[in-house]
Design an enzyme around this catalytic site. Structure first.
Site, PDB file in Angstrom:
ATOM      1  N   ASP A 169      51.670 -10.602  27.724  1.00 39.64           N
ATOM      2  CA  ASP A 169      51.574  -9.742  26.545  1.00 39.64           C
ATOM      3  C   ASP A 169      52.667  -8.669  26.591  1.00 39.64           C
ATOM      4  O   ASP A 169      52.832  -7.994  27.611  1.00 39.64           O
ATOM      5  CB  ASP A 169      50.185  -9.085  26.565  1.00 39.64           C
ATOM      6  N   GLU A 195      55.637 -12.711  25.683  1.00 33.78           N
ATOM      7  CA  GLU A 195      55.596 -12.287  24.274  1.00 33.78           C
ATOM      8  C   GLU A 195      56.682 -11.250  24.085  1.00 33.78           C
ATOM      9  O   GLU A 195      56.545 -10.101  24.501  1.00 33.78           O
ATOM     10  CB  GLU A 195      54.240 -11.692  23.914  1.00 33.78           C
ATOM     11  N   HIS A 208      47.405 -15.152  16.795  1.00 32.19           N
ATOM     12  CA  HIS A 208      46.272 -14.274  16.465  1.00 32.19           C
ATOM     13  C   HIS A 208      46.707 -12.944  15.868  1.00 32.19           C
ATOM     14  O   HIS A 208      45.873 -12.064  15.675  1.00 32.19           O
ATOM     15  CB  HIS A 208      45.461 -14.048  17.741  1.00 32.19           C
ATOM     16  N   ASP A 209      47.987 -12.776  15.619  1.00 32.76           N
ATOM     17  CA  ASP A 209      48.478 -11.498  15.090  1.00 32.76           C
ATOM     18  C   ASP A 209      49.025 -11.596  13.671  1.00 32.76           C
ATOM     19  O   ASP A 209      49.387 -10.565  13.083  1.00 32.76           O
ATOM     20  CB  ASP A 209      49.605 -10.955  15.990  1.00 32.76           C
ATOM     21  N   ASP A 239      46.254 -15.246  29.551  1.00 34.04           N
ATOM     22  CA  ASP A 239      47.008 -14.168  28.911  1.00 34.04           C
ATOM     23  C   ASP A 239      46.951 -12.945  29.836  1.00 34.04           C
ATOM     24  O   ASP A 239      45.849 -12.470  30.148  1.00 34.04           O
ATOM     25  CB  ASP A 239      46.295 -13.859  27.584  1.00 34.04           C
TER      26      ASP A 239
HETATM   27  C1  NOJ Z   1      50.241  -8.203  21.504  1.00 32.24           C
HETATM   28  C2  NOJ Z   1      49.038  -9.034  21.240  1.00 32.24           C
HETATM   29  O1  NOJ Z   1      49.429 -10.278  20.756  1.00 32.24           O
HETATM   30  C3  NOJ Z   1      48.177  -8.263  20.281  1.00 32.24           C
HETATM   31  O2  NOJ Z   1      47.095  -9.017  19.807  1.00 32.24           O
HETATM   32  C4  NOJ Z   1      47.702  -7.021  20.979  1.00 32.24           C
HETATM   33  O3  NOJ Z   1      46.981  -6.218  20.062  1.00 32.24           O
HETATM   34  C5  NOJ Z   1      48.878  -6.206  21.524  1.00 32.24           C
HETATM   35  N1  NOJ Z   1      49.847  -7.014  22.183  1.00 32.24           N
HETATM   36  C6  NOJ Z   1      48.412  -5.177  22.505  1.00 32.24           C
HETATM   37  O4  NOJ Z   1      47.995  -5.793  23.690  1.00 32.24           O
END
Ligand code: NOJ
Length: 522
Positions: free
Chosen positions: A196, A257, A317-318, A100
């Site tokens: 990211d 992402e 994970h979000d 990542d």
């Molecule tokens: C996206 C990531 O998936 C998330 O977990 C993170 O907090 C933010 N970007 C900031 O890096």
């Protein structure tokens, strides 16, 4: 297996949140040697690649998404030697490794930022976004996006936490350093990169205010149209450069992402001189409904086109886990339907650790919340800890994840819901996923076959065809708690049913059990 197999297109990518997968040194936090020790399990499951959320040196303000050194491993997770071992052991089992890269921002403890904030004339001042006057941009994690620096009398921009200052991608030295991060890990044998929030790298050079977005939203960030702080045109030439860099190595991959993107926007970032893939998060927000999922597929297929390559995500994970969103109680019938969908569509499936055993989110008291946006927005939004709980390996007090109290609580259902129990139960979700992963490898049409919806008379059954070189596979997913009868387009034989040997085909009619996943060969 077929020789045309291309890992990132035909394979299944399994996301590991290293803090929560396996703790090898008894400190309550997962680590790289813990992952290495569990590679046999992943090989048994049958995934093709792992994507590791950040393990780099970090103050952990955003649990690793605040990086203070892009080219090392945080002692919390191990060492570079542990990383090399993990890659070698994964490769030995035919498992690729995706890392990542968090290149939109650094930690405020990164040496670059410490220098940048040391004085206005520091050579690295321009490596971040400093302004004398803030504009109206907000942080997605709460509040204004601009933090005042009293020492140098200017504000810096942070789209996430104030401990995550955004870098200035327009600065050529920053650009060079960031591209070098790709090389560093590619040279170490890494197969792919998850980028990211890549579409936020560039901000409009004049920092205009974003226009207001009508309607109510909890977060001030969502009350704006993000036309100046994300998706700037400079991203396309940069992606071309990144792709050329990756193409200098064999079979390297990048998935972006795509922050706040429509399927069209995500598709616009994919292609042979752009990214291999950009996430479309549509499925994270779909109801448990055949017509609703069909709409998501239709939009994504239309946007990416038949020459493009989709990808699908049900959990990460979000967001709350798929089993949390779609099941009630401990019954996994509905989890099988959505995982059956994920693993048979045209496109790369992403699985999130524990999804294969139907892990549910944990619930936390206010004092247990660790995630900064959860603390900020509580009680309206409780953050992302729920989906980050320790992997449930067995029924022992800390679920076989650790020998000590883990950094987040273990779900109480680990006493029954764990890898050990499900391995011994042929009807478990684990066996369902494992069997489907094996079936994919036996049926190239399930991997590379063209996609077409099949018309069925019942709106609660989602049906589609995958076809490759004359091989036809028909997938039927019963989204209802009732039995269903559907007509098949022709003669067929069963390849797989979530209900074991009980799949019932009579002539050209398929009788389905409630929530059945049925895959037939046409
Ligand atoms: C996206 C990531 O998936 C998330 O977990 C993170 O907090 C933010 N970007 C900031 O890096």
């Amino acid at each position: 297996m077929n020789n045309d197999f291309l890992w990132w297109r035909d394979g299944v990518i399994y996301q590991i949140y290293p803090r929560s997968f396996a703790d090898s040194n008894g400190d309550g936090v997962g680590d790289l040697p813990g992952i290495t020790a569990r590679l046999d399990y992943l090989a048994e499951l049958g995934i093709d690649a792992i994507w590791l959320s950040p393990f780099y040196p970090s103050p952990q303000a955003d649990f690793g998404y605040d990086v203070s050194d892009y080219k090392n491993v945080d002692p919390l997770f191990g060492t570079l030697a542990d990383f090399d071992t993990l890659v070698a052991e994964a490769h030995r089992r035919g498992i690729r490794v995706v890392v990542d890269l968090v290149l939109n921002h650094t930690s405020d403890q990164h040496p670059w930022f410490l220098e940048s904030r040391s004085s206005r004339d520091n050579p690295k001042r321009d490596w971040y976004l400093w302004r004398q006057k803030p504009n109206n941009w907000h942080s997605i994690f709460g509040g204004r996006g601009w933090e005042w620096d009293a020492k140098t009398g200017e504000y810096y921009f942070h789209m996430f936490l104030k401990q995550q200052p955004d870098v200035n991608w327009r600065n050529p030295e920053v650009r060079r350093e960031m591209l070098d991060v790709f090389r560093f890990w590619a040279e170490r044998g890494v197969d792919g990169f998850r980028l990211d929030v890549f579409n936020a790298y560039f901000k409009h050079p004049d920092f205009p205010n974003n226009p207001r977005k009508p309607g109510f939203a909890l977060r001030s960030f969502d009350r704006q149209q993000h036309i100046y702080d994300i998706d700037q045109p400079e991203m396309y030439p940069l992606l071309k450069e990144i792709r050329a860099l990756l193409d200098a190595y064999p079979e390297r991959y990048a998935v972006g992402e795509t922050f706040l993107a429509t399927p069209e926007r995500a598709a616009s970032y994919c292609g042979s001189d752009k990214l291999h893939a950009a996430f479309n998060f549509d499925f994270l927000f779909r109801k448990f409904s055949a017509t609703d999922f069909a709409e998501g597929i239709r939009l994504w297929e239309a946007a990416i086109g038949e020459n493009g390559w989709p990808n699908y995500v049900l959990s990460n994970h979000d967001q709350p886990r798929s089993a949390t969103r779609y099941t009630k109680g401990e019954d996994d019938a509905r989890a099988k339907v959505v995982l059956g969908l994920l693993l048979t569509l045209r496109g790369t499936p992403f699985l999130y650790y524990g999804e294969e055993i139907g892990m549910r989110d944990i619930t936390l008291t206010r004092h247990e919340i660790q995630d900064p946006p959860g603390k900020y927005y509580w009680p309206f939004y409780k953050g992302r800890d729920g989906c980050r709980s320790p992997m449930q390996w067995d029924e022992s007090p800390y679920a076989g994840f650790s020998t000590v109290k883990p950094w987040l609580p273990v779900h109480p259902n680990h006493l029954r819901r764990n890898v050990k129990t499900q391995r011994n139960d042929p009807g478990s979700l684990f066996h369902f996923v494992r069997t489907l992963l094996a079936l994919r490898k036996q049926q190239p049409a399930l991997l590379r076959g063209a996609f077409r919806f099949l018309q069925v008379a019942d709106a609660e059954v989602l049906a589609y065809e995958r076809v490759l070189e004359g091989e036809r596979i028909w997938v039927y997913l019963n989204f209802s708690a009732q039995e269903k009868t559907v007509s098949l387009p022709g003669q067929a034989r069963s390849l797989f049913s979530s209900h074991g040997e009980e799949s019932r085909i009579f002539r050209e009619v398929l009788n389905m059990h409630p929530y059945e996943v049925s895959i037939v060969h046409g």
